[in-house]
Write a protein that holds these residues in place. Structure first.
Motif, PDB file in Angstrom:
ATOM      1  N   LEU A 242      40.960  -8.323 -39.094  1.00  0.00           N
ATOM      2  CA  LEU A 242      40.782  -8.586 -40.525  1.00  0.00           C
ATOM      3  C   LEU A 242      40.200  -9.987 -40.690  1.00  0.00           C
ATOM      4  N   LEU A 244      39.006 -13.135 -42.932  1.00  0.00           N
ATOM      5  CA  LEU A 244      39.224 -13.725 -44.249  1.00  0.00           C
ATOM      6  C   LEU A 244      38.550 -15.090 -44.294  1.00  0.00           C
ATOM      7  N   VAL A 273      38.045  -4.313 -40.237  1.00  0.00           N
ATOM      8  CA  VAL A 273      38.254  -3.774 -41.578  1.00  0.00           C
ATOM      9  C   VAL A 273      37.556  -4.684 -42.587  1.00  0.00           C
ATOM     10  N   PRO A 274      37.294  -4.189 -43.793  1.00  0.00           N
ATOM     11  CA  PRO A 274      36.662  -5.044 -44.801  1.00  0.00           C
ATOM     12  C   PRO A 274      37.470  -6.313 -45.034  1.00  0.00           C
ATOM     13  N   GLY A 275      36.785  -7.455 -45.040  1.00  0.00           N
ATOM     14  CA  GLY A 275      37.454  -8.731 -45.250  1.00  0.00           C
ATOM     15  C   GLY A 275      37.380  -9.161 -46.703  1.00  0.00           C
ATOM     16  N   TRP A 276      37.747 -10.432 -46.931  1.00  0.00           N
ATOM     17  CA  TRP A 276      37.711 -10.936 -48.307  1.00  0.00           C
ATOM     18  C   TRP A 276      37.455 -12.432 -48.311  1.00  0.00           C
ATOM     19  N   ALA A 300      43.080  -8.296 -54.671  1.00  0.00           N
ATOM     20  CA  ALA A 300      42.088  -7.961 -53.646  1.00  0.00           C
ATOM     21  C   ALA A 300      42.618  -8.262 -52.248  1.00  0.00           C
ATOM     22  N   GLN A 303      45.027  -5.663 -51.154  1.00  0.00           N
ATOM     23  CA  GLN A 303      44.361  -4.413 -50.795  1.00  0.00           C
ATOM     24  C   GLN A 303      43.784  -4.469 -49.383  1.00  0.00           C
ATOM     25  N   VAL A 304      43.064  -5.553 -49.041  1.00  0.00           N
ATOM     26  CA  VAL A 304      42.463  -5.613 -47.706  1.00  0.00           C
ATOM     27  C   VAL A 304      43.541  -5.774 -46.636  1.00  0.00           C
ATOM     28  N   THR A 305      44.621  -6.476 -46.971  1.00  0.00           N
ATOM     29  CA  THR A 305      45.716  -6.621 -46.012  1.00  0.00           C
ATOM     30  C   THR A 305      46.384  -5.281 -45.755  1.00  0.00           C
ATOM     31  N   GLN A 307      44.964  -2.330 -46.080  1.00  0.00           N
ATOM     32  CA  GLN A 307      44.033  -1.511 -45.301  1.00  0.00           C
ATOM     33  C   GLN A 307      44.129  -1.861 -43.819  1.00  0.00           C
ATOM     34  N   PHE A 308      44.245  -3.140 -43.531  1.00  0.00           N
ATOM     35  CA  PHE A 308      44.429  -3.600 -42.157  1.00  0.00           C
ATOM     36  C   PHE A 308      45.729  -3.039 -41.580  1.00  0.00           C
TER      37      PHE A 308
END
Length: 323
Positions: A242, A244, A273-276, A300, A303-305, A307-308
Motif C-alpha cells: 500500500l 501512501l 493496491v491503490p494508494g492515496w 479515503a 477505504q484504501v487501508t 482494501q489493503f
C-alpha cells in the motif's frame, strides 16, 4: 504454496516476444543493477539478457505454449497451487497490459488448471479444521514504513494512525521509521551494517508493506530511496503493498503512480493496491500529539487501508473512518 514470475510477455512466437520485449527488459536490468552489491545473493539478477531470462529465469516471456510449459515445469518441481504473474506497467501501454492479461486468461490459464490441478490430498494424520466460528481470523504481518526524515513528520504520524486500524482488523503491524536507521549506513550504502540487515529481515518477514513518504520535488523522499537501494532487488516479491504519500500541493498527487509505483514494481511486488495522496493541510497534530484528519481524507484513507487489509485476508468490514 505459491510461485512468482519475474515478468509476463506473451506473443505468437517466442522470437516475437523476445524481439518486442528485449530492449525494455535489458534496459531495466541495467537500471536496477547495483554494482556495489555485486555477488551478494538476492540483489542483482543473474539473467542479464532476455535470452538468459527466457531460458533459465522465472520470467514468463514467449509463446503461449512455452509459457504454459514453464509454469507446468514449476508445478512439477514445487507442487505449488498459486501462480503469481507480473505485467510490467512502465514498459507497456495500458492496452498492451490488458491484452497480456486477456491472453494469459484465455490461452494459458485454462491449460494450466487442467494439467496441474491444485487440489490438495487429504492427510489422514491431520486433525480436521475446527468450524469457522471457532477459528481465529487470518492474520498477516504488516511492515509500516515511514520514509520521512523529519522528527515531527505528519507522514509518520499518519502511518501510525493507520497502523491502529490494521491492528484492529487482525494484523500484526511492525512500524519502521527509516530516519532511525544509521545515517552512515544509509548514505554509505553499507548493506552489511547490522541495522540494515535487520531492516531487510523485516521486509522478508512481512506479508504486506505500507510505504509512506512525503513528496519532495515531485518524487518520494531521498531517505526512503536510500533504504530501498540497499534491499535485495526483489525484496517485495509475493507481497501486497500500500503506497501512501503526503505533500503540500495537489500538483504532486500523481507522484505515487509516476515515481513510487514503478520502483515497487521493479522490486517484485505481487499486488500494489491503490494508494492515496493526502494534503498536509488535511493532517493536524495537536499539542498533545493527537492526530486529526480532515473528514474527506479520513474516509479515503480508511477505504484504501481496508482494501489493503482485504487483499491480505484480514477483516476490513466493521470499522468506521476515524479522524
Amino acid at each position: 504454496m505459491g510461485a512468482g514470475s519475474g515478468g509476463l510477455f506473451i506473443a505468437d512466437t517466442t522470437q516475437q516476444a523476445v524481439t518486442r520485449f528485449k530492449d525494455y527488459y535489458e534496459a531495466r536490468v541495467r537500471q536496477t543493477h547495483k554494482p556495489h552489491l555485486e555477488g551478494r545473493p538476492g540483489y542483482n539478477t543473474p539473467f542479464h539478457t532476455i535470452e538468459d531470462a527466457v531460458a533459465d529465469g522465472p520470467h514468463l516471456i514467449g509463446s503461449p505454449q512455452q509459457i504454459t510449459d514453464k509454469i507446468l515445469g514449476f508445478h512439477a518441481a514445487y507442487r505449488h497451487d498459486l501462480q503469481s504473474i507480473t505485467v510490467d506497467t512502465s514498459g507497456l501501454s495500458l492496452p498492451e497490459q490488458i491484452d497480456q492479461l486477456r491472453r494469459f486468461a484465455e490461452e494459458i490459464a485454462p491449460v494450466v488448471r487442467r494439467e496441474a490441478p491444485c487440489g490438495r490430498r487429504p492427510n489422514p494424520s491431520r486433525r480436521p479444521n475446527p468450524p469457522a466460528t471457532e477459528r481465529s481470523p487470518p492474520m498477516a504481518t504488516v511492515l509500516s514504513v515511514s520514509g520521512s526524515p523529519s522528527a515531527t513528520s505528519r507522514t509518520a504520524k499518519l502511518l501510525r494512525h493507520l497502523d491502529h486500524r490494521l491492528a484492529a482488523q487482525g494484523h500484526d503491524v511492525i512500524p519502521l521509521d527509516v530516519r532511525t536507521l544509521p545515517a552512515d549506513a544509509l548514505l554509505g550504502a553499507d548493506f552489511r551494517h547490522p541495522a540494515i540487515g535487520d531492516a531487510a529481515a523485516l521486509f522478508e518477514r512481512a506479508d504486506g508493506v505500507v510505504i509512506g513518504t512525503p513528496i519532495y520535488k515531485a518524487a518520494y523522499s531521498g531517505l526512503l530511496k536510500s533504504l530501498l537501494d540497499l534491499l535485495p532487488q526483489y525484496a517485495l516479491t509475493g507481497k501486497t503493498v500500500l503506497p501512501l504519500a503526503t505533500g503540500g500541493s495537489t500538483a504532486h498527487v500523481l507522484a505515487i503512480d509516476y515515481a513510487l509505483r514503478p520502483v515497487l514494481n521493479s522490486m517484485g511486488a505481487a499486488h500494489i493496491v491503490p494508494g492515496w495522496f493526502t494534503l498536509d493541510r488535511d493532517i493536524n497534530v495537536g499539542d498533545d500529539g493527537t492526530l486529526t484528519v480532515a473528514p474527506g481524507s479520513a474516509e479515503a484513507l480508511a477505504q484504501v487501508t481496508d482494501q489493503f487489509s482485504v487483499a491480505l485476508g484480514g477483516r476490513a468490514t466493521v470499522l468506521a473512518a476515524t479522524a
